[in-house]
Design a protein around this motif. Sequence first.
Motif, mmCIF file in Angstrom:
data_model
loop_
_atom_site.group_PDB
_atom_site.id
_atom_site.type_symbol
_atom_site.label_atom_id
_atom_site.label_comp_id
_atom_site.label_asym_id
_atom_site.label_seq_id
_atom_site.Cartn_x
_atom_site.Cartn_y
_atom_site.Cartn_z
ATOM 1 N N THR A 173 7.095 -0.321 -1.755
ATOM 2 C CA THR A 173 7.772 0.262 -0.596
ATOM 3 C C THR A 173 9.237 0.530 -0.914
ATOM 4 O O THR A 173 9.779 1.597 -0.581
ATOM 5 C CB THR A 173 7.649 -0.680 0.619
ATOM 6 N N GLU A 178 6.917 1.973 4.777
ATOM 7 C CA GLU A 178 6.810 0.636 5.345
ATOM 8 C C GLU A 178 5.434 0.047 5.061
ATOM 9 O O GLU A 178 4.438 0.775 4.968
ATOM 10 C CB GLU A 178 7.050 0.660 6.856
ATOM 11 N N LYS A 179 5.401 -1.273 4.909
ATOM 12 C CA LYS A 179 4.128 -1.961 4.755
ATOM 13 C C LYS A 179 3.402 -1.966 6.100
ATOM 14 O O LYS A 179 4.019 -2.052 7.155
ATOM 15 C CB LYS A 179 4.353 -3.393 4.282
ATOM 16 N N SER A 180 2.070 -1.939 6.014
ATOM 17 C CA SER A 180 1.269 -1.984 7.232
ATOM 18 C C SER A 180 0.070 -2.885 6.996
ATOM 19 O O SER A 180 -0.704 -2.668 6.056
ATOM 20 C CB SER A 180 0.797 -0.585 7.619
ATOM 21 N N GLY A 181 -0.064 -3.896 7.843
ATOM 22 C CA GLY A 181 -1.159 -4.830 7.658
ATOM 23 C C GLY A 181 -1.004 -5.557 6.333
ATOM 24 O O GLY A 181 0.100 -5.788 5.846
ATOM 25 N N ASP A 208 -1.716 -1.835 3.132
ATOM 26 C CA ASP A 208 -1.411 -0.403 3.222
ATOM 27 C C ASP A 208 0.092 -0.148 3.185
ATOM 28 O O ASP A 208 0.899 -1.007 3.526
ATOM 29 C CB ASP A 208 -1.965 0.192 4.524
ATOM 30 N N LEU A 266 2.662 2.961 4.661
ATOM 31 C CA LEU A 266 2.747 4.147 5.518
ATOM 32 C C LEU A 266 4.068 4.871 5.286
ATOM 33 O O LEU A 266 5.079 4.256 4.955
ATOM 34 C CB LEU A 266 2.658 3.765 6.993
ATOM 35 N N GLY A 275 4.411 6.890 9.627
ATOM 36 C CA GLY A 275 3.239 6.458 10.376
ATOM 37 C C GLY A 275 1.908 6.853 9.771
ATOM 38 O O GLY A 275 0.857 6.494 10.310
ATOM 39 N N LYS A 284 -0.814 6.857 6.477
ATOM 40 C CA LYS A 284 -1.165 6.070 5.290
ATOM 41 C C LYS A 284 -1.074 6.935 4.038
ATOM 42 O O LYS A 284 -1.692 7.986 3.946
ATOM 43 C CB LYS A 284 -2.578 5.517 5.438
ATOM 44 N N HIS A 341 -7.636 1.924 14.296
ATOM 45 C CA HIS A 341 -6.373 2.572 13.957
ATOM 46 C C HIS A 341 -6.032 3.712 14.928
ATOM 47 O O HIS A 341 -5.045 4.427 14.723
ATOM 48 C CB HIS A 341 -6.441 3.123 12.531
#
Length: 232
Positions: A106, A117-120, A123, A125, A128, A130, A172
Amino acid sequence: MKNIVLPDKAERSLAFYLAMEEFVADNVPGDSLFVWRVSPTVIIGRNQDLEAEVNLEYCRKHDVKVVRRKSGGGCVYSDMGNIMVSYVSRRGDVSEVFDRYLSAMTACLRTLGLNAEKSGRNDILVEGRKISGNAFHQLPDRSIVHGTMLYNTDFEALEVAIKPPVEKLERHGVASVRQRVENLKTYLDPVRISSEEDLEKYIVGYFCDEEFSLTEEDVARIEEIETQYEKL
């Protein structure tokens, strides 16, 4: 960190690169990273139902290879517009290793001016959407993280080749895979990054400070490991 390079530029299968991860984990000390791309291939997770999540008829008709990996996670479509990243490190807690890798990747993308940004758990993103999904494979003494980096993937083929469960899409808040993903080419400044090769070089340059070259003998040993993936 070492950048692992092959002795030639031959086109290889996805199973070869998964085998290469195992070889590097067993034979190259310290942390290593390498990037690679393959012709259209669907990669299915260790525990996934092949017929339920892969459009096998489409894959056969369009010469899309199907490979099962040893790591968990979801079904992935990859082609020459997608950069695969393999990160091999010391054995560690799954969450800790994932977080270390995703935080570093990231940060790398942010140096390109991206709102990454990290997601979960696995992932990344941008705006917003992926652009990277990652999976984890634990060996007795080593950890492997491997994942996608969408640059210019054919999303029409992706959407037909794989069939994610409806509940996963609903989780999602989207109706299709296409609504959730985007290519980095959409966001990157073409003056800095104008091709997959440019992005590969940038990632390697950001992470690695030395190069480790494999030999023809190493390749032969990797090809032996590769045959294991035909049985999965």
